[in-house]
Design a protein around this motif. Structure first.
Motif, mmCIF file in Angstrom:
data_model
loop_
_atom_site.group_PDB
_atom_site.id
_atom_site.type_symbol
_atom_site.label_atom_id
_atom_site.label_comp_id
_atom_site.label_asym_id
_atom_site.label_seq_id
_atom_site.Cartn_x
_atom_site.Cartn_y
_atom_site.Cartn_z
ATOM 1 N N THR A 68 0.876 -1.169 0.000
ATOM 2 C CA THR A 68 0.000 0.000 0.000
ATOM 3 C C THR A 68 0.907 1.210 0.000
ATOM 4 N N CYS A 69 0.661 2.131 -0.907
ATOM 5 C CA CYS A 69 1.531 3.292 -1.009
ATOM 6 C C CYS A 69 0.733 4.567 -1.254
ATOM 7 N N LYS A 70 1.392 5.699 -1.033
ATOM 8 C CA LYS A 70 0.770 6.999 -1.229
ATOM 9 C C LYS A 70 1.499 7.717 -2.358
ATOM 10 N N VAL A 71 0.735 8.232 -3.333
ATOM 11 C CA VAL A 71 1.323 8.933 -4.478
ATOM 12 C C VAL A 71 1.840 10.283 -4.005
ATOM 13 N N THR A 72 3.128 10.568 -4.309
ATOM 14 C CA THR A 72 3.720 11.842 -3.906
ATOM 15 C C THR A 72 3.827 12.816 -5.075
ATOM 16 N N SER A 73 4.078 12.298 -6.281
ATOM 17 C CA SER A 73 4.164 13.165 -7.459
ATOM 18 C C SER A 73 3.926 12.339 -8.718
ATOM 19 N N ILE A 74 3.526 13.025 -9.766
ATOM 20 C CA ILE A 74 3.317 12.353 -11.055
ATOM 21 C C ILE A 74 3.928 13.190 -12.171
ATOM 22 N N ASN A 75 4.281 12.512 -13.244
ATOM 23 C CA ASN A 75 4.676 13.179 -14.484
ATOM 24 C C ASN A 75 4.215 12.281 -15.626
ATOM 25 N N PRO A 76 4.352 12.680 -16.870
ATOM 26 C CA PRO A 76 3.811 11.852 -17.970
ATOM 27 C C PRO A 76 4.374 10.433 -18.053
ATOM 28 N N ARG A 77 5.580 10.175 -17.486
ATOM 29 C CA ARG A 77 6.199 8.856 -17.615
ATOM 30 C C ARG A 77 5.987 7.944 -16.425
ATOM 31 N N PHE A 78 5.771 8.494 -15.215
ATOM 32 C CA PHE A 78 5.628 7.645 -14.032
ATOM 33 C C PHE A 78 5.003 8.406 -12.873
ATOM 34 N N ALA A 79 4.601 7.622 -11.841
ATOM 35 C CA ALA A 79 4.121 8.177 -10.570
ATOM 36 C C ALA A 79 5.122 7.777 -9.497
ATOM 37 N N LYS A 80 5.512 8.726 -8.651
ATOM 38 C CA LYS A 80 6.395 8.443 -7.518
ATOM 39 C C LYS A 80 5.511 8.208 -6.294
ATOM 40 N N VAL A 81 5.874 7.200 -5.482
ATOM 41 C CA VAL A 81 5.077 6.852 -4.299
ATOM 42 C C VAL A 81 5.976 6.597 -3.098
ATOM 43 N N HIS A 82 5.385 6.680 -1.907
ATOM 44 C CA HIS A 82 6.020 6.208 -0.673
ATOM 45 C C HIS A 82 5.292 4.944 -0.267
ATOM 46 N N ILE A 83 6.038 3.865 -0.032
ATOM 47 C CA ILE A 83 5.437 2.592 0.371
ATOM 48 C C ILE A 83 5.173 2.655 1.873
ATOM 49 N N LEU A 84 3.904 2.448 2.268
ATOM 50 C CA LEU A 84 3.494 2.564 3.665
ATOM 51 C C LEU A 84 3.343 1.209 4.347
ATOM 52 N N TYR A 85 2.837 0.210 3.623
ATOM 53 C CA TYR A 85 2.554 -1.120 4.180
ATOM 54 C C TYR A 85 3.044 -2.184 3.215
ATOM 55 N N VAL A 86 3.499 -3.319 3.765
ATOM 56 C CA VAL A 86 3.708 -4.548 2.992
ATOM 57 C C VAL A 86 2.640 -5.492 3.503
ATOM 58 N N GLY A 87 1.683 -5.856 2.653
ATOM 59 C CA GLY A 87 0.519 -6.609 3.102
ATOM 60 C C GLY A 87 -0.232 -5.736 4.090
ATOM 61 N N SER A 88 -0.401 -6.211 5.327
ATOM 62 C CA SER A 88 -1.085 -5.401 6.336
ATOM 63 C C SER A 88 -0.121 -4.911 7.417
ATOM 64 N N THR A 89 1.190 -5.064 7.181
ATOM 65 C CA THR A 89 2.199 -4.664 8.171
ATOM 66 C C THR A 89 2.735 -3.271 7.853
ATOM 67 N N PRO A 90 2.582 -2.317 8.778
ATOM 68 C CA PRO A 90 3.136 -0.983 8.529
ATOM 69 C C PRO A 90 4.652 -1.003 8.557
ATOM 70 N N LEU A 91 5.272 -0.188 7.709
ATOM 71 C CA LEU A 91 6.728 -0.118 7.652
ATOM 72 C C LEU A 91 7.241 0.957 8.598
ATOM 73 N N LYS A 92 8.375 0.682 9.249
ATOM 74 C CA LYS A 92 8.987 1.669 10.143
ATOM 75 C C LYS A 92 9.760 2.702 9.336
ATOM 76 N N ASP A 93 10.406 2.251 8.263
ATOM 77 C CA ASP A 93 11.201 3.142 7.419
ATOM 78 C C ASP A 93 10.431 3.486 6.155
ATOM 79 N N ARG A 94 10.857 4.590 5.537
ATOM 80 C CA ARG A 94 10.206 5.007 4.284
ATOM 81 C C ARG A 94 10.912 4.369 3.102
ATOM 82 N N PHE A 95 10.139 3.783 2.224
ATOM 83 C CA PHE A 95 10.677 3.237 0.983
ATOM 84 C C PHE A 95 9.975 3.940 -0.161
#
Length: 191
Positions: A68-95
């Protein structure tokens, strides 16, 4: 679990056997690092006492994992995201992750327009297709029906409702916006 600091006396050698993260001095066991104190009975007559830095190892996004991730920025070629969860486990660090234009959907990849699929602030379910390294991000895909935008907010600030696989509608203004909408499966829904 008890926290300890380096040099803290944990117990006597009559009570426990020293394990990792500890040292012996004058018949006592001391912590050699800051962390959590663990006592384990491993079939010995005395339990083993050790000190660990984390209660569990940091979970990392892996190829094939649903994130599960949150979109931080977009451009015509891609969307940049921060990954918040792997499955249902919240991450301590930002990926950080990238959803490339060609990885947004499975069909008609050449017709995909990033700004019609995602907007900054959207919460997206995606699958990891390639691991990142120090310089680059994780490569993610939403090219399955179950993957895509799960939460989006309209210009009016209301949480939008999906009305098709590529549109969401604001319940206040009834305006429609394009998104790559996820068909969320029951196992991903939180009560």
């Amino acid at each position: 679990m008890k926290l300890c600091v380096p040099g803290e006396r944990l117990c006597s050698t009559e009570d426990c056997i020293p394990g990792t993260g500890t040292y012996l001095r004058h018949g006592c066991i001391f912590a050699s690092l800051a962390g959590y104190v663990l006592r384990k009975n491993e079939g010995e007559e005395l339990p083993v006492i050790s000190v660990v830095r984390e209660t569990e190892a940091q979970l990392l996004p892996d190829v094939g994992a649903i994130v599960t991730c949150k979109v931080t920025s977009i451009n015509p070629r891609f969307a940049k995201v921060h990954i918040l969860y792997v499955g249902s486990t919240p991450l301590k660090d930002r990926f950080r992750g990238t959803i490339r234009r060609e990885d947004v959907r499975a069909t008609e990849k050449d017709k995909v327009e990033t700004y019609k699929s995602f907007r900054p602030g959207d919460i997206v379910l995606a699958k990891v297709i390639s691991l990142g390294d120090v310089q680059s991000n994780y490569l993610l895909t939403t090219a399955e029906n179950e993957l895509g935008v799960v939460v989006a907010h309209s210009e009016a600030g209301a949480q939008m409702v999906p009305i098709s696989w590529n549109e969401m509608q604001c319940p206040r203004t009834h305006s429609k916006e394009f998104r790559k909408v996820a068909r969320v499966q029951p196992e991903y829904l939180q009560a």
